[in-house]
Design an enzyme around this catalytic site. Sequence first.
Site, PDB file in Angstrom:
ATOM      1  CB  SER A 242       4.467  46.062   2.918  1.00 47.49           C
ATOM      2  OG  SER A 242       4.094  46.993   1.682  1.00 47.49           O
ATOM      3  CG  ASP A 334       0.459  52.472   5.556  1.00 49.75           C
ATOM      4  OD1 ASP A 334       1.065  53.277   4.386  1.00 49.75           O
ATOM      5  OD2 ASP A 334       0.682  51.393   5.914  1.00 49.75           O
ATOM      6  CG  HIS A 369       3.867  51.385   4.823  1.00 45.82           C
ATOM      7  ND1 HIS A 369       2.799  50.356   4.597  1.00 45.82           N
ATOM      8  CD2 HIS A 369       4.722  50.757   3.967  1.00 45.82           C
ATOM      9  CE1 HIS A 369       3.030  49.565   3.758  1.00 45.82           C
ATOM     10  NE2 HIS A 369       4.207  49.530   3.603  1.00 45.82           N
TER      11      HIS A 369
END
Length: 424
Positions: A242, A334, A369
């Site tokens: 991330s 995601d 994600h």
Amino acid sequence: MDRKQCCVKLSVQPSRGLMDEKFIVLVQNVWPGFQLTVHALHQCEDGHSWEAFGHYAADATGTVNVSEDPSLGGTYSGVEPMGLLWSLRPVPGSKPGLRMRKMNVQTPMEVTISVYQGHQTEGFVDQVPLAGVLVERWYMAPGVRRIPITEGGLTATLFLPPGPGPFPGLLDLWGGGGKLVEYRASLLASHGIASLALDYLTPKITIETRKMVGIEYFETAYRVLQQHPQVFSSRIAMLGLSFGTSITLKMAAYSEVVKLRCAVCVSGSHVQPVDGSVEQILGYFHKNSGKTRFSDENEAIWRDLLLPIPTDSSLKVDVGRLQCPLLLVVGEDDQNWPAYESAMDMKEMMERAGNSHLLTILSYPNAGHLIEPPYTPHARSSFFRTVNAREKMMALWGGETVAHSRAQEDAWRKTLVFLRENLF
């Protein structure tokens, strides 16, 4: 119940193992065709309970092997050797928005595996199981050393593999939630890589000075790893998830100090103000917060904040400069970051620059994600607070449970191979 079922035999092998290790669950000594439920229960460190279960029918020898026999229903179905872990979900009545994360890696994740008569779906706490086994799942292998690091103003933890070394090194960066997150670094150390988990958004120095860290903070972390007597100074990687990918790509492309053997970026993007500090990168994202969408369940979808991918070269890391191998891990569902679009743009940039031979992309349909180590339960959404937000929001991470779980297993295996090929 007759005497035969009083003597149900349940075994789990290994009953003590690493988090990414498979186990074999065997139920024996029941009647042929006997219907039973295999149930897993785990209580998190935060006190919340999680469960998973599969419905089985014994074969002609009165046996169920979870690794080979199909679950006929429950929280997973079909032949799923590790379904009892990856399909764990909060027990009925739990509060919404939970995500399972190990806080103290020096203790195991304890899971109670039990067998119940018939195909049950609820009320397990009120029933007496036919058999039960306590299983330990560890992020730290025996002999891994955990060393808190405060030198140079760092808030970090170094995990050293067993033995004298020297070992290759890795700098491990998590995302926008901050805090010191240790479980991935400790698992990597269990696989022979000296791994430094780094808190860079909420470290002690930021809390004391109220100032976010600069690029030199990451260079200090790199040097601490590089100068450690048990680390190969020329064999260091970075891994980011991330927002951690933003820092990883920035360091790999532009730092004069950080010279990486390879980099791994999970669920991230190269989009950022290239000359920006950590604070300015976060500010750039925040400036686009008007692009936030919400699902029907009022979950925040942030992937549009970085879309469309800019054409302005001052707003994305020039991955054409990279001189080390780069592995991108992408979940195509995601909902938090535009990881797929970013990966495609990076591929194009590297093809134009002539360094695309350094790029490997692992892209997974219907994965979200939070691509974590194997058998981590999938959280499609959970409560999340970014470091600059006052209140928690329900964030939509995306992913479909089975596909996401397959992706986690495959990506971890291939990440370890990538790291071994480039570091050892």
